[in-house]
Design an enzyme around this catalytic site. Structure first.
Site, mmCIF file in Angstrom:
data_model
loop_
_atom_site.group_PDB
_atom_site.id
_atom_site.type_symbol
_atom_site.label_atom_id
_atom_site.label_comp_id
_atom_site.label_asym_id
_atom_site.label_seq_id
_atom_site.Cartn_x
_atom_site.Cartn_y
_atom_site.Cartn_z
ATOM 1 N N LYS A 1 66.490 49.244 67.024
ATOM 2 C CA LYS A 1 67.693 49.140 66.207
ATOM 3 C C LYS A 1 68.622 48.067 66.756
ATOM 4 O O LYS A 1 69.143 47.236 66.007
ATOM 5 C CB LYS A 1 68.395 50.507 66.175
ATOM 6 N N ARG B 1 19.316 56.557 48.101
ATOM 7 C CA ARG B 1 18.561 57.794 48.372
ATOM 8 C C ARG B 1 17.598 58.051 47.225
ATOM 9 O O ARG B 1 17.862 57.646 46.088
ATOM 10 C CB ARG B 1 19.521 58.972 48.507
ATOM 11 N N ARG C 1 15.638 54.540 50.687
ATOM 12 C CA ARG C 1 15.220 55.506 51.714
ATOM 13 C C ARG C 1 14.218 56.492 51.127
ATOM 14 O O ARG C 1 14.464 57.101 50.089
ATOM 15 C CB ARG C 1 16.419 56.278 52.254
ATOM 16 N N GLU D 1 19.339 57.681 63.334
ATOM 17 C CA GLU D 1 20.268 58.775 63.061
ATOM 18 C C GLU D 1 20.066 59.940 64.017
ATOM 19 O O GLU D 1 20.665 61.004 63.846
ATOM 20 C CB GLU D 1 20.143 59.232 61.604
ATOM 21 N N SER E 1 19.157 50.896 60.029
ATOM 22 C CA SER E 1 20.402 51.322 59.410
ATOM 23 C C SER E 1 20.852 52.601 60.103
ATOM 24 O O SER E 1 20.092 53.573 60.192
ATOM 25 C CB SER E 1 20.188 51.559 57.913
ATOM 26 N N CYS F 1 25.165 53.133 57.288
ATOM 27 C CA CYS F 1 25.216 53.681 55.937
ATOM 28 C C CYS F 1 25.765 55.103 55.869
ATOM 29 O O CYS F 1 25.533 55.794 54.892
ATOM 30 C CB CYS F 1 23.851 53.608 55.270
#
Lengths: 878, 878
Positions: free
Chosen positions: B32, B567, B623, B751, B770, B837
């Site tokens: 301020k 997918r 996939r 994954e 991926s 992904c």
């Protein structure tokens, strides 16, 4: 390339007489060649011969012209020397020199072309050879040469020769060994015609036989089976095989001849006397194949005292030289002893232990060497159960055979290796019953609890393999008539079929009908001695995963240095307790929950009190409750109704509550510390029980350092939160009991991949770590142990998984995570106590890894402790 | 410690006049103070004042004596200068100088003591002050000073003063502003007595007031709320707060005075004209609190043309200086304009976009700066749905208010922040309806779909906060009478209660009854412009996770550079298809299975054909099937019976088959590549369908590079095995179709934690990677997304999880694994294409991380693509 090889070749020595090599020359001469050279060097009566080097093999495979231009003349020179040594001739028709030709690579390698015997015979020389033996014998040798040569050099399947022979047997309605000379000649002629039919000719020139045989052995290095074997066993492809050419001796040349296989000590018990068998007028193959039943070696002393005395002498020389029990093959030709092979003898676990200790006593080996001579797997066998002697009294004896490998096992009988695998895959324990076993049966043998054969002796295939694996085995059980085709075995009047249950006692050689209970073997003194030495060199502690009074006692007896994982789940089971647990889970009011907790507390305080009394001042890591709540609840409608009745609740409401607790993936669900956070009262009750029992023991004069472990930590904040309320609960207990605060430790399991990466942060808050390798393996692979059954067989069949990661630590994946975590934890607290408490904690290969990355202890089930103690010592020594 | 501070203090400048500082001095002067200094420096009409530095605060907190020995005299000097500048006196009773005292730290920090106004008044000076204003006004100021001083310096809760005031109002049956002077004096007297009752005295000496106020602000740095706030926001504890002392100006001193809040551009639409409101005879608080409804700023032009012209001038100065739209507070005292505060104005997404583009056009900022001025979250808002205009025609209008923040939302109405959280936690969409909002409501506002207030203007708390969050908001909807206590709202005759459904259109300011369907907003040109600039600087590609025709089309429209994850699960659903899938799973014969596969093939070939037609030559990673087989099967007994009937099978057998396929932990079970290995025919059918469609397109003149991705790889051998049979299937298709082999790529998802550690090995076999961050997060945490609902609320409440790792990449755990994998993969194949992904692929924070570790693309759901494109650009710029 060719040019380079040729240049190198010029400066190479292509061939080594047995006198020239040593056992350290395995790379150049192959294992067999080096071994023959070593024995020759020791002055043993080894039939003379020479070895063509592995380098020649690789040079030839790169450039075939090498054989004619350079190797051929060297072979001829070597044969000339052999003729001089044996005073026989390789080409003349007088006093013919016959040789065996055998492959031999650096590493023992089934799958290569193996052996040609009697090489050097031809249509003329067979007559000359007959003069020193007999025509019948000479023809038999010639016929065998044709068959082996046809197989090895020309690639004609053995079976085609067998067919010709058995056709002749059927036509003449008699066995081969009764054939007349004429009839033998006709069989030989039929073999030659088999060659002709393929536009092949059996060479009459002995040298040509030798050259072609040598080339065939060289080429076999690259055959399909050998390549596959090398791939599987990580053997380099550029080693090559040597070729051993040795003058023949004949154990089957009459009653003054014979052959045998002898161990320098008893391979079943380890006792220090010769142990083995021989057959008169026979070749080595006859003993191993178990076709005729041989005589004990002791009888040789009476039948051929000189040969026997020679053997005793040489056996001692070999054992002293190799500093281990030897497995020796010998042949006697006309009362003259030849040693054909020696190697470290396979043995039972019991024998391995006794021999190792005896060799130390005899001053032959050091304690460290002794520790390496026994494998952890053998220790497992030593502490395996034996049949309960009381139950044995009433057991129904089926038959008795040779006690080929000790142990006790019960299972369903099967008659083929395939059936053994099938039943085993379905979770059945199997007993493999066969006439005799062969290498094709090996997979079935591995999965069997016990092996029984109706034929063969103590050194038959079944016996040797079973001892090596520590599988209980009975051989030569001739009372049994095994019908593998029809899946049945007869024993006198009795008929048993696939699926019947036998109990097999490999120590006594007896087979019983039905199941017999087993008990634990005495913890013998020899084992204690060895493990005392093991503990002296160990750099890791071995703790136990145990929580019941029985398991804790066993663990202490087996020498656990503490308890690495005391689960608390069992404390919530049992009719009375699980009812309280269910009352707690389904409680409608705080009062109801509190009452249930109080009752559980009373039970558990007593449990911990008893546990600490057994473990005393050794460390015991107690893990707080891990499984999800729904595991404590009934699922069958009827059970639910009864529970509701007992708890005075509406069955519909209870059902609804149970339904809401269900999870899609319980392994990844509301369990471990997640429960501790959402239902802190359970963890609080548990630590109250622990500390109240500890205080009770302290008042009785015993000092305990309580170690409490929190499972399934993924976030530092989880640990902080639980630590906070546990600490204040513990302080409360001290205050209520009116005593000064005692020291204690709060640690965490590292069993999620994430925990490994934040181990440095977790180490700031935890007093100790323990890796839960079971869960860590599940998460790392994304495998649920409950579900892998659906695909793991396919994986094994197709060779996709090399080993079971729940049994042997997956060093690439799980191991990498553990390594990360240990490094990070040590950055924060260099001296922090870090242990491993999953299944792999008892696995030798895994222990080696854990020793290397510097964990403080491994923890395994009580029965694996002795083996783990040894594995830990071996990890330190090697 | 004290000593050191004192020494340092001697060489410090304790106090800076506003003329001395700059906006870069935030560390020393606080935000301020630096801002006031900057405006003063720019020549703006800022009421003069000075700032006591943050260093003084820390010195004082370490050693209180510092205040008396050193600081006091500096403050007095600064006040003297202020007296000279203002030509007023701080101590005399003529022309009294009044000041405001405000805290101000480097970072905006709610929780500290804030503001005291009118400081300097006392029993005498209030009379003098009245001469320049009025006695009523002066008394009002004095009363407020007493209250604020009591609160800030003495810690007496504000509520106690409110109570005294409202007691007086009730007793006199009138409002404060109608009080007579006598009545005002009595209230003041009651305040003083409140002090006395606590043994406190309000100091009459203005200096003492100032000293004590300064100390109180210093001390507030260490109060509980401030400490907690700093902990949560990772603000260091050693910064201290500055104290700003500024001469008072009074917008409430008559009709020639006033106050206002104005944005230099429209914060809702971004249009380039002043936008804001003012109130005559009012203080700043009155505008912000929304107690009186203010007039649009344009009206000021007529009422006070000079002040208005000044304001227009200064607004332009400020915007040019700060290079951004400003939010300016001003006060007019007797027609004299003062600027009290300026800051970058909060704005809607639409406004942010328009302003950023306009500022580039006006040459004020660069394209890169413009890209940083719009947040990815704003982009999300821009593409949010609006109400379907057709449905709107029939919608029942409830009321209309000010369109404070655009957007459209439907939800159940609630009346408190708590209720908003509760309903939201239960998965309900909520509309928060209140008289007005305050900072305590913030959590409830965050979880609401829309905010409606019956009071307040376009700059009220509700409006400002909602625009900042991009939440749809209507303020000043005075037709509504909100009864928060009784959970109801009246609108004329109508009465609505908690749980009723409203649809709120923040763009038009209209509220409708019930649910109205929404449609997607037009993809506007400004957004396209910005994203074109974004793509110019992007170093990562943005692809979409999409597979249906609708989603693929949306993705292409939103500028996806390809499809990162198509997918194939959906291709097995739909009545006809799932029947064939079930036939396949339950097949008794190869023929039955083959027939089902052929029918599935026909469907899927057409699916892929359509997909490729949309995506054309952009990359699309397909996939192969991932979920476990049991997901395709019915579970209800009745459904099972019907299925058995359809397939002509025994219901009992079908039930048994379905039962056997059940899994304890499907997430860790028989799915992904594990299915591919145990049931290769499905994957083979899928690649046949893919390649047949590709060949069909090729014959039509379109060239496709098919990319096939294998899920859930944990072992290199899994990949090798599947690759082998896929490759030969693909070759077969080429042969059958009679065409030359086309190029294609086979890649794998990463994954599982294990896959990360063997990424170097996998990279040898895979054409691309991926990362599937959803599964990777599940495994790393050991969390099942299906089950965390059971404990995640507790975790959030207790602050155990900082953010949802499924929405924002967990950089410590999952991120570490990804980093390991990328490094290993690049070791093997430096140029390999690596994408992400999972859900986090569209999250800006996560995108920054992915950019840093060098992945090639992120892939997210179609609607997140525009935001991701911007996030990618920002990652490249920053």
């Amino acid at each position: 390339m060719c040019h380079i090889f040729s240049q190198e070749a010029e400066s190479m020595q292509f061939i080594y007489d047995f006198e020239e090599g040593r056992r350290t020359d395995k790379g150049l001469l192959g294992g067999k060649g080096a071994n023959l050279a070593e024995m020759t060097h020791l002055g043993l009566p080894v039939p003379p011969g020479f070895t063509i080097t592995t380098e020649c093999c690789m040079t030839y495979l790169a450039d075939e012209s090498f054989f004619d231009t350079q190797l051929k003349s060297s072979i001829m020179n070597a044969v000339h020397k052999l003729e001089n040594k044996t005073h026989k001739s390789f080409t003349n028709t007088i006093d013919p020199l016959l040789v065996s030709v055998r492959s031999g690579a650096k590493f023992s390698m089934p799958g290569m072309m193996d052996t040609i015997l009697n090489l050097g015979l031809n249509d003329q020389r067979v007559q000359a050879f007959a003069q020193t033996t007999s025509l019948a014998f000479a023809y038999d040798c010639y016929r065998r040469l044709l068959q082996m040569y046809g197989d090895v050099v020309f690639g004609i399947p053995k079976e085609e020769f067998y067919d010709l022979l058995s056709n002749a047997e059927q036509a003449l309605a008699k066995k081969t060994d009764s054939f007349t000379l004429r009839e033998q000649e006709e069989v030989i002629q039929s073999y030659k015609e088999k060659f002709f039919s393929r536009n092949l000719v059996f060479p009459q020139d002995p040298y040509e036989q030798l050259f072609e045989a040598t080339k065939a052995v060289f080429r076999s290095w690259n055959n399909q089976r050998a390549n596959v074997y090398r791939e599987l066993n990580h053997i380099p492809h550029n080693l090559g095989t040597a070729v051993n050419v040795q003058s023949m001796v004949f154990g089957n040349s009459g009653d003054q001849s014979g052959t045998g296989v002898v161990f320098t000590r008893n391979p079943a018990t380890g006792e220090g006397h010769l142990f083995g068998e021989f057959l008169l007028n026979a070749q080595g193959e006859d003993v191993v194949a178990g076709i005729r039943t041989p005589a004990p070696i002791a009888e040789l002393k009476e039948q051929m005292p000189t040969a026997y005395a020679d053997f005793v002498h040489y056996a001692k020389v070999l054992e002293d030289h190799y500093k281990d029990m030897q497995d020796i093959e010998f042949t006697i030709e006309n009362e003259h002893l030849y040693i054909l092979q020696t190697r470290d003898g396979k043995r039972t676990a019991k024998a391995a232990l006794t021999i190792a200790l005896d060799l130390v006593k005899e001053g032959i080996i050091s304690k460290e060497t002794a520790l390496n001579r026994v494998s952890p797997e053998m220790i497992d066998q030593l502490i395996h159960p034996v049949f309960d002697s009381n139950a044995l009294k009433d057991a129904e004896l089926v038959a008795a055979g040779l006690p080929a490998s000790p142990g006790a096992a019960t299972g369903v009988i099967v008659f083929t290796a395939e059936a053994a695998k099938d039943f085993s895959n379905m979770g059945q324990k199997v007993i493999l019953v066969r006439q005799e076993t062969s290498p094709e049966d090996i997979e079935g043998m591995i999965v069997s609890e016990a092996i029984v054969t109706s034929r063969g002796g103590m050194t038959s295939h079944a016996a040797v393999v079973a001892r090596g694996m520590g599988t209980c085995c009975i051989t030569g059980c001739e009372a049994l008539t095994v019908d593998e085709q029809n899946k049945q075995v007869k024993c006198g009047e009795l008929l048993f079929t696939e699926g019947d249950i036998f109990s097999v006692d490999g120590t006594s050689g007896k087979i019983f009908l039905g199941e017999i209970p087993t008990v634990i073997a005495e913890n013998n003194e020899e084992l204690k001695q060895l493990l005392t030495w093991a503990d002296e060199v160990a750099q890791l502690n071995v703790r136990a995963n145990a929580e019941t009074v029985l398991d804790l006692t066993t663990a202490m007896d087996f020498g656990a240095t503490g308890i690495g994982l005391a689960r608390t789940e069992h404390m919530f089971f049992g009719a009375e307790r699980v009812l309280e647990m269910r009352r707690l889970i389904l409680a409608d009011s705080d009062k109801e929950a509190q009452d249930a907790l109080e009752r559980l507390l009373t039970f558990q305080e007593e449990d911990f009190y008893q546990m600490y009394q057994i473990v005393q001042d050794k460390p015991m890591v107690i893990r707080l409750l891990d499984p999800p709540m729904h595991e404590f609840l009934p699922h069958e409608p009827n059970d639910i109704r009864q529970l509701a009745l007992k708890l005075g609740k509406s069955p519909l409401l209870v059902e609804e509550q149970i339904r809401r607790l269900q999870e899609a993936n319980p392994m990844l669900g509301h369990r471990g510390c997640r429960l501790g956070i959402t239902m802190p009262t359970i963890y609080q009750m548990q630590v109250r029980a622990i500390f109240k029992s500890v205080i009770r023991l302290q008042k009785e004069g015993q000092t305990i350092l309580p170690e409490v472990m929190i499972p399934l930590i993924a976030e530092k904040e989880e640990l902080l939160y639980i630590k906070q309320f546990l600490t204040s609960t513990i302080e409360q207990v001290f205050a209520q009991e009116g005593i000064e605060p005692l020291p204690y430790e709060l640690g965490t399991m590292i069993e999620l991949p994430r925990a490994c990466f934040i181990a440095d942060e977790l180490a700031k808050e935890a007093d100790f770590f323990s890796f839960g390798t079971n869960d860590l393996t599940q998460m790392t692979y994304g495998f649920s142990r409950d579900d892998i059954g659906k695909f793991i067989n396919t994986y094994t069949e197709k060779g996709i998984m090399q080993s079971d990661p729940f049994q042997h630590l997956d060093q690439n994946g799980v191991g990498s995570l553990i390594r990360v975590a240990v490094e990070k934890a040590r950055q924060t607290k260099p001296e922090m106590c870090i242990g491993v408490c999953g299944e792999v904690g008892g696995d030798p290969d895994s222990i080696r890894f854990f020793a290397e990355i510097g964990v403080d202890y491994v923890s395994c089930s009580p029965f694996r402790i002795p083996a783990a103690r040894l594995a830990v010592a071996q990890a330190a020594i090697n």
